[in-house]
Enzyme design. Structure first.
Site, mmCIF file in Angstrom:
data_model
loop_
_atom_site.group_PDB
_atom_site.id
_atom_site.type_symbol
_atom_site.label_atom_id
_atom_site.label_comp_id
_atom_site.label_asym_id
_atom_site.label_seq_id
_atom_site.Cartn_x
_atom_site.Cartn_y
_atom_site.Cartn_z
ATOM 1 N N PHE A 9 0.929 -1.283 -0.048
ATOM 2 C CA PHE A 9 -0.022 -0.124 0.160
ATOM 3 C C PHE A 9 0.710 1.151 0.012
ATOM 4 O O PHE A 9 1.749 1.242 0.846
ATOM 5 C CB PHE A 9 -0.873 0.092 1.280
ATOM 6 C CG PHE A 9 -2.066 -0.890 1.153
ATOM 7 C CD1 PHE A 9 -3.322 -0.495 0.640
ATOM 8 C CD2 PHE A 9 -1.992 -2.103 1.817
ATOM 9 C CE1 PHE A 9 -4.493 -1.006 0.603
ATOM 10 C CE2 PHE A 9 -3.044 -2.974 1.904
ATOM 11 C CZ PHE A 9 -4.321 -2.537 1.271
ATOM 12 N N ASP A 10 0.426 2.168 -0.839
ATOM 13 C CA ASP A 10 1.165 3.526 -0.846
ATOM 14 C C ASP A 10 0.552 4.129 0.488
ATOM 15 O O ASP A 10 -0.489 3.663 1.030
ATOM 16 C CB ASP A 10 0.588 4.145 -2.132
ATOM 17 C CG ASP A 10 1.263 5.663 -1.969
ATOM 18 O OD1 ASP A 10 2.059 6.127 -1.388
ATOM 19 O OD2 ASP A 10 -0.012 6.534 -2.081
ATOM 20 N N LEU A 11 0.983 5.152 0.869
ATOM 21 C CA LEU A 11 0.452 5.797 1.983
ATOM 22 C C LEU A 11 -0.368 7.128 1.685
ATOM 23 O O LEU A 11 -1.708 7.225 2.056
ATOM 24 C CB LEU A 11 1.470 6.213 3.159
ATOM 25 C CG LEU A 11 0.986 6.698 4.515
ATOM 26 C CD1 LEU A 11 0.192 6.178 5.219
ATOM 27 C CD2 LEU A 11 2.281 7.145 5.391
ATOM 28 N N ASP A 12 0.215 8.067 1.234
ATOM 29 C CA ASP A 12 -0.612 9.400 0.961
ATOM 30 C C ASP A 12 -1.499 9.189 -0.147
ATOM 31 O O ASP A 12 -1.113 8.950 -1.271
ATOM 32 C CB ASP A 12 0.501 10.453 0.759
ATOM 33 C CG ASP A 12 1.381 10.762 1.639
ATOM 34 O OD1 ASP A 12 1.007 10.918 3.267
ATOM 35 O OD2 ASP A 12 2.554 11.279 1.585
#
Length: 216
Positions: A9-12
């Site tokens: 998962f990417d965060l932002d």
């Protein structure tokens, strides 16, 4: 059944809506150079890509000046901007559901690891991720491709066919492709239709519900 056992998962723009904190930190940094940006929407483009690249691309700073601008960004971000942030609704439920299905969840972000950990701890989400991998504060491992490559080095016995990258910008999709992984573009984040068309993700998810359907 989804074939993906490991989900990056990417965060932002994917797990948290970090626009306010990032935009205000960029605004603060630019003000040091007498560049005044009143409308925070104009700084949305900074969400996702490595900051160093963005200062060079959008404001034509040379590398030395861009590095300095990143330091100014962190002055604001580390104290205040980091928590001017919100978890997307239904996201914790998604993570909970995926954990029940024995999926391995990993954060792969261009944000420095130390900040990513603080944010996930703050929102009580760290418990869902087996590891949190970001960039280094010294400016290394900032590209999404490098971050994903590092994550893969920690998963030697898992076929790439069983790993997927979830993100909201072209960098997530291209980084996945460069490492031989499938990708899911979430359109509720900050990527544009145009950038996704060019990047060609494997799948699209317009909502958290769509994402769950694809992953379970």
């Amino acid at each position: 059944m989804s074939k993906y056992d490991v989900i990056l998962f990417d965060l932002d723009g994917t797990v948290t809506d970090s626009k306010l904190g990032i935009a205000k930190s960029v605004q603060y940094s630019l003000s040091k150079y007498d560049i005044m940006v009143e409308n925070l929407d104009d700084l949305e483009k900074f969400i996702g890509p490595p900051l160093l690249d963005s200062f060079q691309e959008f404001y034509l700073f040379d590398e030395t000046k861009a590095n300095e601008a990143v330091k100014h960004f962190r002055e604001y971000f580390s104290k205040q901007g980091i928590f001017e942030n919100a978890v997307y609704p239904k996201l914790p439920e998604l993570l909970e559901e995926l954990k029940k299905l024995n999926k391995t969840l990993i954060i792969a972000t261009s944000k420095p690891t130390v900040f990513a950990k603080k944010i996930l701890d703050h929102f009580n989400l760290s418990q869902y991720f087996s590891s949190i991998v970001g960039s280094n504060l010294d400016g290394t491992r900032t590209s999404k491709s490098e971050v994903i490559n590092f994550v893969l080095s920690t998963l030697p016995n898992i076929s790439k066919k069983n790993i997927v990258m979830v993100g909201d910008r072209k960098h997530d999709i291209l980084g996945a492709r460069q490492n031989g992984l499938d990708s899911i573009a979430v359109t509720y984040g900050y990527g544009t239709t145009e950038e996704f068309k060019k990047a060609e993700p494997t799948y699209y998810a317009e909502s958290i519900d769509d994402l769950l359907e694809l992953l379970k």
